[in-house]
Scaffold this active site. Structure first.
Site, PDB file in Angstrom:
ATOM      1  N   THR A   1       0.848  -1.199   0.000  1.00 45.46           N
ATOM      2  CA  THR A   1       0.000   0.000   0.000  1.00 45.46           C
ATOM      3  C   THR A   1       0.878   1.241   0.000  1.00 45.46           C
ATOM      4  O   THR A   1       2.048   1.195   0.403  1.00 45.46           O
ATOM      5  CB  THR A   1      -0.850   0.111   1.284  1.00 45.46           C
ATOM      6  OG1 THR A   1       0.034   0.120   2.403  1.00 45.46           O
ATOM      7  CG2 THR A   1      -1.870  -0.987   1.396  1.00 45.46           C
ATOM      8  N   ASP A   2       0.278   2.374  -0.372  1.00 44.06           N
ATOM      9  CA  ASP A   2       0.906   3.642  -0.035  1.00 44.06           C
ATOM     10  C   ASP A   2       0.728   3.804   1.478  1.00 44.06           C
ATOM     11  O   ASP A   2      -0.107   3.125   2.104  1.00 44.06           O
ATOM     12  CB  ASP A   2       0.280   4.799  -0.809  1.00 44.06           C
ATOM     13  CG  ASP A   2       1.182   6.038  -0.789  1.00 44.06           C
ATOM     14  OD1 ASP A   2       2.128   6.083   0.037  1.00 44.06           O
ATOM     15  OD2 ASP A   2       0.939   6.965  -1.569  1.00 44.06           O
ATOM     16  N   TRP A   3       1.477   4.720   2.056  1.00 44.07           N
ATOM     17  CA  TRP A   3       1.558   4.814   3.516  1.00 44.07           C
ATOM     18  C   TRP A   3       0.191   5.139   4.147  1.00 44.07           C
ATOM     19  O   TRP A   3      -0.375   6.189   3.899  1.00 44.07           O
ATOM     20  CB  TRP A   3       2.627   5.835   3.884  1.00 44.07           C
ATOM     21  CG  TRP A   3       3.990   5.204   4.071  1.00 44.07           C
ATOM     22  CD1 TRP A   3       4.836   5.455   5.113  1.00 44.07           C
ATOM     23  CD2 TRP A   3       4.662   4.221   3.270  1.00 44.07           C
ATOM     24  NE1 TRP A   3       5.969   4.679   5.001  1.00 44.07           N
ATOM     25  CE2 TRP A   3       5.889   3.907   3.887  1.00 44.07           C
ATOM     26  CE3 TRP A   3       4.335   3.533   2.101  1.00 44.07           C
ATOM     27  CZ2 TRP A   3       6.786   2.975   3.372  1.00 44.07           C
ATOM     28  CZ3 TRP A   3       5.238   2.599   1.588  1.00 44.07           C
ATOM     29  CH2 TRP A   3       6.429   2.334   2.215  1.00 44.07           C
TER      30      TRP A   3
ATOM     31  N   GLY B   1      -2.528   3.786   3.342  1.00 40.56           N
ATOM     32  CA  GLY B   1      -3.563   3.807   2.302  1.00 40.56           C
ATOM     33  C   GLY B   1      -4.659   2.784   2.543  1.00 40.56           C
ATOM     34  O   GLY B   1      -4.421   1.719   3.117  1.00 40.56           O
TER      35      GLY B   1
END
Ligand code: BGC
Length: 746
Positions: free
Chosen positions: A272-274, A276
């Site tokens: 994931t993005d941070w 996310g």
């Protein structure tokens, strides 16, 4: 703020259920997964957390192998699983330059040119070289995965992260990202291709629902990722924050499973993005195998879901196996020794050369540039000339050892910047800087310093004394917010006044005015360009900015960059202007991509709209003649190639770019008037020298995505190959036939 522990050590009771403890190898991943406890598995798919801001009492932050890293995974020593380290970001390695208790040594990294500049090189080999240098620093500092490249589409010039992204066109974006991945990964370290998918704005980025037609999704927003994955095999992919048609990217099985795994056969890891997405179980099921930076709550939800049957353990096992698949490739797993001594000098040279070769000469009236030997005395205007912008903010920022300003760059190139102006700007900027807030949250930009207002007398003196004026306009942006039309896309009133005053004073003395654009993304130039003699688009060139710009101004380097994103006449002309950044206006929750596939030149050219500078445009100090254009066949079979000979017909050495646009028959679907399908850059050609370039078209280059057939389809008919200098400047055209419809699959 999150708590986490360094590595996961199950209690003897937990281990009892976990069988023997095989040590991880590349060829025993299933056995290792088999030997893990549920708790260990849940920890393996959730990162070790991260701390924001200063330490708080009672909260333990995860230890950092590399100070300033963005995140890491759990180690399970009993199974020989090390923790792996991930760091930002696209313009160079972002780590802390100093470490606690270690003041003797610095840990600086090179700030390389931003992606919007590199893409303008139209030169994957050059981008590969930058990637190689960047990756060497990742390896030297003991990190495993660089969270780069970023390759979302420049849908709108106000996008706050456009500088991190390559282009409005998926072919340029995909090929540039592929080259960057190859370069970085050639060091035996990994990349994370991000943000998958359609992270084209910062406004409401964590929640925005993007409504994208199936065709635009495939042709514009997925295509570049497909190219990069197919050509370069990034170790990891980072899913984006936003929703696409109602589902978070990280919870979207169509994106992560159907497209990425089944259609593109991607073998790597998705993270994931941070922070996310919302639902860890949905993320696990969708094929987002690693949640970053990771929270204890996510570990618990995953464990609970397996226990209560809502997450099949087979899904968790699959995801753990994919995390381990990435782990076994890393330097940490292979216990690679690292020096903490990258070759910063060599890498700075790469930055300098890559930046100057990528810059785009937009305007050059009466051969204003390169500067003549007689134009030694330079009047340097604009705050930014004395405070150049290496790159943007947020995770795209790099902690570099130094910055070459433009006055220094010009001085090093043998010019003499006006000392009185240097003094006035120096004083003004020092006092403005002293008033800036000392600390800012990472996502906040310091308020811009208004342009210094010079007296008429100071301007007149400079115009009399100096031989030429160079004026820099600067723009910075970054994660967390998009930009405004006022004072960002358009000039501020002070900037406008400065251009007016400098032009008037210098033109009265029959002297030239050159504007350098030190910006991250397209801006308005049409309203003021006629007032100046030359415009050099430098974008954000990295830490050697002053040298790179001086190299082009002086003619040491011939400008061979071409726009990878159109510069519109006015903001209102941008196809997404009316829908960006969504509704409701004050806090958008949804954005409808009304323009569909008609992004950038696909829109401007199809609707015959005037632009300030078209996609693919860029001037040179020399001239090139193209001759002998020839197709390999008049009928398309498996592929078709075009050969064309480029001759340097001018008087200076330079490189040229041949752009191939295809006009396809529109039998079943509407089509843009043409689309970029191939491009090639020459080597350095001395005056009189020639090179024959070959550009190849494959079946997919002929096809469009048909949402009814859910397939890429190439219509039968006549195709026109346009060999062009920009999307609006065709030099030669050839035609071939496709005798039957091609259904190519997804
Ligand atoms: C950004 C990513 C970045 C991550 C880790 C996020 O805010 O969107 O691009 O890699 O932080 O720093």
């Amino acid at each position: 703020m999150l708590a986490a522990c360094a590595s996961y050590h199950p209690s003897p009771a937990q281990q009892m259920h976990s069988g023997p403890s095989p040590k991880l190898r590349a060829d025993n991943i299933p056995q290792v997964v088999q030997a893990m406890t549920l708790k260990e598995k849940a920890h393996m798919v959730v990162g070790m957390g991260m701390r924001f801001g200063p330490p708080k009492p009672g909260i333990t932050a995860p230890p950092q192998k590399v100070a300033g890293e963005a995140g890491s995974t759990y180690a399970i020593p009993r199974l020989g699983i090390p923790s792996i380290v991930m760091c930002d970001g696209p313009a160079g390695l972002r780590i802390l330059p100093y470490r606690k208790g270690d003041s003797s040594k610095s840990y600086y990294c090179t700030a390389f040119p931003v992606a919007s500049l590199l893409a303008s090189s139209w030169d994957p080999a050059l981008i590969r070289e930058v990637g190689k240098a960047m990756g060497s620093e990742v390896r030297a500092y003991g990190a495993d995965i660089l969270l780069a490249p970023a390759m979302n589409i420049h849908r709108n010039p106000l996008g706050g992260r456009n500088f991190e992204y390559y282009s409005e066109d998926p072919l340029i974006a995909g090929r540039s990202a592929a080259a960057m991945i190859e370069g970085i990964q050639s060091n035996g370290v990994g990349t994370s291709l991000k943000h998958f998918d359609a992270n084209n704005q910062e406004t409401s980025r964590n929640t925005i629902n993007e409504i994208i037609s199936e065709r635009a999704w495939h042709e514009i927003y997925l295509r570049g990722f497909g190219i990069a994955i197919h050509e370069a095999h990034p170790w990891t992919v980072m899913s984006s924050y936003n929703k696409i048609n109602g589902l978070y990217a990280s919870e979207n099985p169509e994106l992560l499973d159907t497209v990425l795994r089944r259609h593109w056969h991607y073998q790597g890891l998705v993270m994931t993005d941070w922070f996310g997405g919302k639902d860890p179980v949905a993320q696990m099921k969708a094929g987002n195998e690693l949640l970053m930076p990771g929270t204890p709550a996510q570990v618990k939800s995953i464990e609970d879901a397996v226990k209560n049957g809502s997450l099949p353990v087979s899904v968790l096992n699959r995801n753990v196996a994919r995390v381990l698949g990435a782990v076994v490739k890393t330097p940490s797993f292979h216990h690679v020794a690292y020096s903490n001594h990258p070759d910063l000098k060599k890498d700075a040279e790469v930055d300098r050369r890559a930046a100057s070769e990528s810059m785009v000469l937009l305007r050059n009236e009466a051969q204003t540039l390169p500067l003549k030997p007689s134009e030694n005395q330079v009047a340097l205007f604009g705050n930014t000339s004395y405070h150049l912008i290496a790159g943007g903010t947020g995770s795209g920022h790099v902690n570099k050892a130094y910055m070459i300003e433009l006055n220094q760059g010009l001085r090093d190139a043998g010019f003499a910047p006006d000392a009185a102006l240097e003094h006035s700007y120096g004083q003004y900027l020092d006092s403005a800087k002293a008033r800036q807030p000392k600390t800012l949250p990472w996502w906040k930009l310091p308020p811009p310093v208004p342009e210094l207002q010079l007296s008429t007398l100071a301007l007149q003196q400079a115009a009399q004394k100096d031989e030429v004026a160079v004026l820099t306009i600067g723009r910075i942006s970054g994660e967390g917010s998009d930009r405004t039309v006022k004072d960002y896309f358009n000039l501020s009133s002070r900037e406008q006044a400065l251009i007016d005053a400098v032009s008037q004073a210098f033109h009265e003395q029959h002297k030239k005015v050159i504007v350098v654009l030190n910006i991250g993304s397209a801006m308005n130039v049409a309203s003021w360009r006629d007032k100046v003699d030359a415009i050099l688009l430098a974008y954000q060139p990295g830490q050697e900015a002053g040298h790179s710009i001086a190299d082009v101004l002086s003619g040491k380097v011939d400008p061979s960059g071409r726009l990878a994103t159109s510069f519109p006449m006015r903001y209102q002309d941008v196809p997404s202007a009316s829908s960006f950044p969504g509704t409701p206006k004050d806090k958008p929750i949804q954005v409808v991509y009304k323009e569909g596939i008609y992004v950038g030149y696909r829109y401007y050219d199809t609707h015959q709209m005037q632009v300030a500078y078209p996609f693919g445009y860029g001037l040179s100090y020399t001239h090139f003649r193209w001759s002998g254009a020839k197709l390999s066949s008049s009928v398309f079979h498996r592929e078709i190639s075009v050969r064309v000979t480029v001759t340097n017909s001018g008087s200076r050495a330079g490189k040229d770019v041949v752009e191939l646009y295809l006009h396809a028959p529109a039998t079943t679907l509407d089509k843009p008037v043409h689309e970029l399908k191939a491009y090639a850059k020459t080597r350095m050609l001395a005056p009189g020298q020639s090179q024959t370039l070959t550009l190849v078209l494959h079946p997919r280059d002929l096809a469009s995505y048909d949402p009814v057939k859910q397939d890429w389809v190439a219509d039968a008919g006549t195709y026109q190959v346009q060999l062009s200098r920009s999307s609006k400047d065709m030099v030669d055209s050839l035609t071939f036939a496709l005798n039957r419809v091609l259904n190519l699959g997804r």
